[in-house]
Write a protein that holds these residues in place. Structure first.
Motif, short mmCIF file in Angstrom:
data_model
loop_
_atom_site.label_atom_id
_atom_site.label_comp_id
_atom_site.label_asym_id
_atom_site.label_seq_id
_atom_site.Cartn_x
_atom_site.Cartn_y
_atom_site.Cartn_z
N GLU A 45 2.44 -2.15 0.86
CA GLU A 45 2.53 -3.09 -0.27
C GLU A 45 1.33 -3.02 -1.20
O GLU A 45 1.39 -3.50 -2.34
CB GLU A 45 2.73 -4.53 0.23
CG GLU A 45 1.53 -5.15 0.93
CD GLU A 45 1.53 -4.94 2.43
OE1 GLU A 45 1.04 -5.83 3.16
OE2 GLU A 45 2.03 -3.88 2.88
N TYR A 46 0.24 -2.40 -0.73
CA TYR A 46 -0.94 -2.23 -1.59
C TYR A 46 -0.88 -0.92 -2.39
O TYR A 46 -1.79 -0.63 -3.15
CB TYR A 46 -2.22 -2.26 -0.74
CG TYR A 46 -2.45 -3.57 -0.01
CD1 TYR A 46 -2.97 -4.67 -0.68
CD2 TYR A 46 -2.12 -3.70 1.34
CE1 TYR A 46 -3.19 -5.87 -0.03
CE2 TYR A 46 -2.34 -4.91 2.01
CZ TYR A 46 -2.86 -5.98 1.33
OH TYR A 46 -3.07 -7.17 1.98
N ASN A 47 0.18 -0.13 -2.14
CA ASN A 47 0.37 1.16 -2.81
C ASN A 47 -0.82 2.10 -2.58
O ASN A 47 -1.30 2.78 -3.50
CB ASN A 47 0.60 0.97 -4.31
CG ASN A 47 1.25 2.18 -4.96
OD1 ASN A 47 2.01 2.91 -4.29
ND2 ASN A 47 0.97 2.43 -6.22
N ASP A 48 -1.27 2.15 -1.32
CA ASP A 48 -2.39 3.03 -0.96
C ASP A 48 -1.99 4.50 -1.00
O ASP A 48 -2.85 5.37 -1.09
CB ASP A 48 -2.89 2.70 0.44
CG ASP A 48 -3.60 1.36 0.52
OD1 ASP A 48 -4.31 1.01 -0.45
OD2 ASP A 48 -3.46 0.66 1.55
N GLY A 49 -0.70 4.77 -0.89
CA GLY A 49 -0.26 6.15 -0.77
C GLY A 49 -0.33 6.65 0.66
O GLY A 49 -0.18 7.85 0.92
N PHE A 50 -0.52 5.79 1.60
CA PHE A 50 -0.45 6.11 3.04
C PHE A 50 -0.19 4.80 3.79
O PHE A 50 -0.36 3.70 3.25
CB PHE A 50 -1.73 6.79 3.53
CG PHE A 50 -2.99 5.97 3.36
CD1 PHE A 50 -3.41 5.10 4.35
CD2 PHE A 50 -3.77 6.09 2.21
CE1 PHE A 50 -4.56 4.35 4.20
CE2 PHE A 50 -4.92 5.34 2.05
CZ PHE A 50 -5.33 4.46 3.05
N SER A 51 0.23 4.94 5.02
CA SER A 51 0.47 3.77 5.88
C SER A 51 -0.45 3.85 7.09
O SER A 51 -1.07 4.88 7.35
CB SER A 51 1.94 3.71 6.32
OG SER A 51 2.28 4.85 7.06
N TYR A 52 -0.51 2.77 7.84
CA TYR A 52 -1.41 2.71 8.99
C TYR A 52 -0.95 1.57 9.91
O TYR A 52 -0.15 0.71 9.51
CB TYR A 52 -2.86 2.47 8.56
CG TYR A 52 -3.01 1.33 7.57
CD1 TYR A 52 -3.12 0.01 8.01
CD2 TYR A 52 -3.02 1.58 6.20
CE1 TYR A 52 -3.25 -1.03 7.11
CE2 TYR A 52 -3.16 0.53 5.29
CZ TYR A 52 -3.26 -0.77 5.75
OH TYR A 52 -3.38 -1.80 4.86
N GLU A 53 -1.46 1.57 11.13
CA GLU A 53 -1.14 0.50 12.08
C GLU A 53 -2.01 -0.71 11.78
O GLU A 53 -3.21 -0.58 11.53
CB GLU A 53 -1.37 0.98 13.51
CG GLU A 53 -0.90 -0.01 14.58
CD GLU A 53 -1.02 0.55 15.98
OE1 GLU A 53 -1.07 -0.26 16.93
OE2 GLU A 53 -1.10 1.79 16.13
N ASN A 54 -1.39 -1.86 11.80
CA ASN A 54 -2.14 -3.09 11.55
C ASN A 54 -2.12 -3.98 12.78
O ASN A 54 -1.59 -3.60 13.83
CB ASN A 54 -1.57 -3.82 10.33
CG ASN A 54 -0.13 -4.28 10.54
OD1 ASN A 54 0.25 -4.73 11.61
ND2 ASN A 54 0.69 -4.15 9.50
N TRP A 55 -2.70 -5.16 12.65
CA TRP A 55 -2.63 -6.14 13.74
C TRP A 55 -1.81 -7.34 13.28
O TRP A 55 -2.00 -7.86 12.18
CB TRP A 55 -4.03 -6.62 14.14
CG TRP A 55 -3.98 -7.58 15.29
CD1 TRP A 55 -3.88 -7.28 16.61
CD2 TRP A 55 -3.97 -9.02 15.21
NE1 TRP A 55 -3.81 -8.43 17.37
CE2 TRP A 55 -3.86 -9.52 16.53
CE3 TRP A 55 -4.03 -9.92 14.15
CZ2 TRP A 55 -3.83 -10.88 16.83
CZ3 TRP A 55 -3.98 -11.29 14.43
CH2 TRP A 55 -3.89 -11.76 15.76
N GLY A 56 -0.88 -7.72 14.12
CA GLY A 56 -0.09 -8.92 13.87
C GLY A 56 0.89 -8.80 12.72
O GLY A 56 1.40 -9.82 12.25
N GLY A 57 1.16 -7.57 12.24
CA GLY A 57 2.08 -7.39 11.13
C GLY A 57 1.44 -7.57 9.77
O GLY A 57 2.13 -7.57 8.76
#
Length: 540
Positions: A138-150
Motif C-alpha cells: 500500500e506504500y507503493n514501495d515496489g516490493f513486498s515483505y513480511e510484517n508483524w500482525g498484518g
C-alpha cells in the motif's frame, strides 16, 4: 537470589502518561520525560521497587515501530533525560527495565530506508524477512515483505541473520552503558526466534549482574521461553485471564486450577517459573472496567500480590481508574494523568491504600517471594493457600462473596498470626487458625516470631545500635499529628523506649532509600511489635 526475585513492578506507558502527540514529526525535542520524575516517589510510596517503562525510543507513532534504537523519542526528550531519569530511580532503590522491540522495526529505520532506496543493491536486503522485489504494498514501495500482525508499518526483522543479531545485541550493550538499565521486556517474544533469544540472553549475562529478560508471551507452555538458555520470565496472561473471570463468575476453581497448572509447569518448585503477573496493562482493558462487581478489586489484588510470580501494577490502576477499548483503539488504555490530581491518594483513596499496603507487605515477606505454594481451602467463593520457606510463611485467604465467611486453615508451626492488612491477631489451635474474611475481601496472615523473650530482647538491643549507628541523624522523627492513638502500648516484655528506638531506626533506613511520606511514618508508628520492627530493619 536476584533483585527481580523480590520485585514489585510499576508499569508506565510514557507516551500516554506524558500526553505526547500521537504522531512524531521528528521535530524539536520536547522534554516530557522530566514530568515523570515526581512519579518516582509515588512508585516508592505504594511499595514498588521496580519500574517497567516503555516504549521509549524514536518511533513514528505508538512507539512499537522503532526508527532509532539509540535515541530517546524526541517527543519525550533526549538521551540525557533518560540517563537522568534512570539515575533518579536508582537513587530511590527502584530498578528499571525498558521495552525492547526487537521483532520488527518501523519503516523509517535506517536499514529499511536504505532498502527502499537501493533495492536489490542494499546491504540490508537480508535484514528483513521475505523481501520480494516482484511484489508491492500500500506504500507503493515496489516490493513486498513480511510484517508483524498484518501491519506493513511494522517490518519483520530476519532474526536468523547474524548481522541483525549482532546489531540488536549491540543495542542492549548501548542501553546498559548509556542508561544503566537493569533489564528488558521483549515485545512479541512469542514470535521471536529461539536462537535469537539465546543470543540476547548471552548478552544479558555479559552486560550486568542479574540483568533481567522478560518476554511478552500470550499462550503456550511458558517453560519453552523461561529457562537458563532464553528468558528469565514471561508475561502471565493465563493468570491474568483467570483472575478477572474467576471473580466475575464466582469461580475460584478456575484461578486455583490455573495456578496449579503453572506451578506444575515450573516443576512444583518455588523458583521454577517466576512469571510476570498483572491484571491490566497497555494492551488490555483496566481491571476496574472488567470486573462485574467492583468490590472484587480487593481480592483480585490480594491474589496478584501473593500468588507465585512477580506482581505488577499498571499506572493509574492503583487509583481505581477505568479504561475500555473503543473503536479498536488502545488510546483510552494509555491516558495522560496528572499526579497532582491524586494528591495524598494513599490516605484518601481506598484503592491506592490497599495497593500500598500490599506492596509493602510483599517486600517484607520473604515467603511471598520465595515460598512454595500449597492450596488449603477451595470453593467457588472462598480460597486459601500458604506460601512457605524454611524460615517464613504466609497464609492467604480471599472471599468473593457478598457476605463474610469463616475459614479454618492449617498454619504449620506458627502460634500467633497477624493480618497484614487489618492488624487483626489470631492464635493457632491444633495446627490451624480460624479467621473471618470480610465480604469481597482478602487477608495475608503472617506469623509472629517464635523467639524467646530473652533472645528477642538481645536482638532488639543489637538492631537498635546497628540501625542508629549507620544513620546521619539518630534523633527521633516527628509523629504525624493525625496518627491514630490505638495500640500505643508495648508488650510487657519490652520497654517502650526500645519500640521507639526501633521505629526511629526503620524510618532512618527508609529515608536512605527515598522520600518518607506521612503515611509511611504512620505505618511504622502503628507497628508496636518488636519482632516485626526487627524484621523490618533486616529487610533493608
Amino acid at each position: 537470589m536476584a533483585w527481580y526475585d523480590e520485585a514489585v513492578f510499576y508499569h508506565i506507558y510514557p507516551l500516554g502518561l506524558t500526553n505526547a502527540p500521537k504522531e512524531n514529526n521528528y521535530g524539536e525535542v520536547e522534554h516530557r520525560l522530566h514530568s515523570l520524575l515526581p512519579w518516582i516517589s509515588h512508585i516508592k510510596e505504594i511499595g514498588c521497587n521496580a519500574l517497567y517503562i516503555g516504549p521509549l525510543f524514536e518511533s513514528v507513532g505508538h512507539g512499537y515501530e522503532t526508527t532509532d534504537y539509540k535515541k530517546l523519542d524526541s517527543r519525550l526528550g533526549n538521551n540525557k533525560d533518560l540517563t537522568d531519569f534512570v539515575t533518579e530511580c536508582h537513587k530511590a532503590g527502584i530498578k528499571v527495565i525498558l521495552d525492547g522491540v526487537f521483532n520488527h522495526t518501523g519503516r523509517d529505520f535506517f536499514a529499511f530506508k536504505d532498502l527502499k532506496e537501493n533495492r536489490e543493491n542494499s546491504p540490508y536486503k537480508d535484514w528483513y524477512c521475505n523481501v520480494n522485489f516482484s511484489g508491492n504494498n500500500e506504500y507503493n514501495d515496489g516490493f513486498s515483505y513480511e510484517n508483524w500482525g498484518g501491519y506493513n508499518l511494522l517490518v519483520k526483522l530476519n532474526q536468523k541473520n547474524p548481522a541483525v543479531r549482532d546489531y540488536i545485541c549491540d543495542v542492549i550493550r548501548f542501553w546498559v552503558s548509556e542508561y544503566d538499565i537493569d533489564g528488558i521486556r521483549l515485545d512479541a517474544a512469542d514470535v521471536l526466534d529461539f536462537e535469537y533469544m539465546s543470543a540476547l540472553r548471552q548478552t544479558a549475562n555479559e552486560v550486568k549482574p542479574d540483568f533481567w529478560l522478560m518476554g511478552e508471551v500470550i499462550h503456550g507452555d511458558y517453560s519453552r521461553w523461561v529457562n537458563e538458555g532464553t528468558l528469565h520470565s514471561v508475561t502471565n496472561y493465563q493468570l491474568h485471564k483467570a483472575l478477572y473471570s474467576g471473580h466475575n463468575d464466582h469461580n475460584y476453581f478456575e484461578i486455583a486450577h490455573t495456578v496449579k497448572r503453572l506451578y506444575e509447569m515450573g516443576g512444583n518448585k518455588p523458583n521454577g517459573l517466576k512469571l510476570y503477573n498483572f491484571v491490566d496493562n497497555h494492551d488490555v482493558e483496566r481491571i476496574y472496567t472488567k470486573l462485574t462487581n467492583k468490590a472484587h478489586f480487593a481480592p483480585v489484588h490480594v491474589l496478584l500480590y501473593t500468588l507465585p510470580g512477580i506482581p505488577s501494577i499498571y499506572y493509574g490502576s492503583e487509583f481505581g481508574i477505568e479504561g475500555k477499548k473503543e473503536n479498536f483503539s488502545d488510546a483510552s488504555l494509555r491516558p495522560a494523568l496528572s499526579l497532582a490530581d491524586f494528591k495524598d491518594a494513599v490516605n484518601t483513596n481506598s484503592f491506592t491504600r490497599l495497593i500500598a499496603a500490599l506492596g509493602h507487605t510483599r517486600q517484607k515477606s520473604k515467603a511471598l517471594s520465595y515460598g512454595d505454594y500449597k492450596e488449603l481451602v477451595l470453593t467457588n467463593r472462598q480460597y486459601a493457600f500458604s506460601r512457605n520457606t524454611a524460615d517464613d510463611c504466609a497464609i492467604v485467604t480471599v472471599n468473593n462473596d457478598d457476605n463474610p465467611c469463616t475459614l479454618t486453615v492449617a498454619c504449620g508451626n506458627g502460634s500467633t498470626f497477624t493480618g497484614a492488612l487489618s492488624g487483626e491477631k489470631v492464635t493457632a489451635n491444633n495446627g490451624a487458625i480460624t479467621v473471618t474474611v470480610s465480604a469481597n475481601s482478602g487477608e495475608i496472615w503472617l506469623p509472629e516470631t517464635s523467639d524467646s523473650t530473652q533472645e528477642a530482647d538481645r536482638s532488639v538491643e543489637l538492631n537498635i545500635a546497628d540501625a542508629i549507628a549507620d544513620t546521619e541523624s539518630p534523633a527521633p522523627y516527628p509523629i504525624p499529628e493525625d496518627l491514630p492513638q490505638q495500640n500505643q502500648s508495648c508488650n510487657a516484655d519490652f520497654e517502650k523506649g526500645k519500640i521507639a528506638g526501633l521505629q526511629a531506626a526503620v524510618i532512618a533506613r527508609m529515608e536512605k532509600n527515598g522520600p518518607v511520606t506521612d503515611q509511611m511514618k504512620r505505618d511504622v508508628y502503628n507497628n508496636q511489635h518488636c519482632d516485626s520492627l526487627i524484621n523490618w530493619i533486616k529487610s533493608f
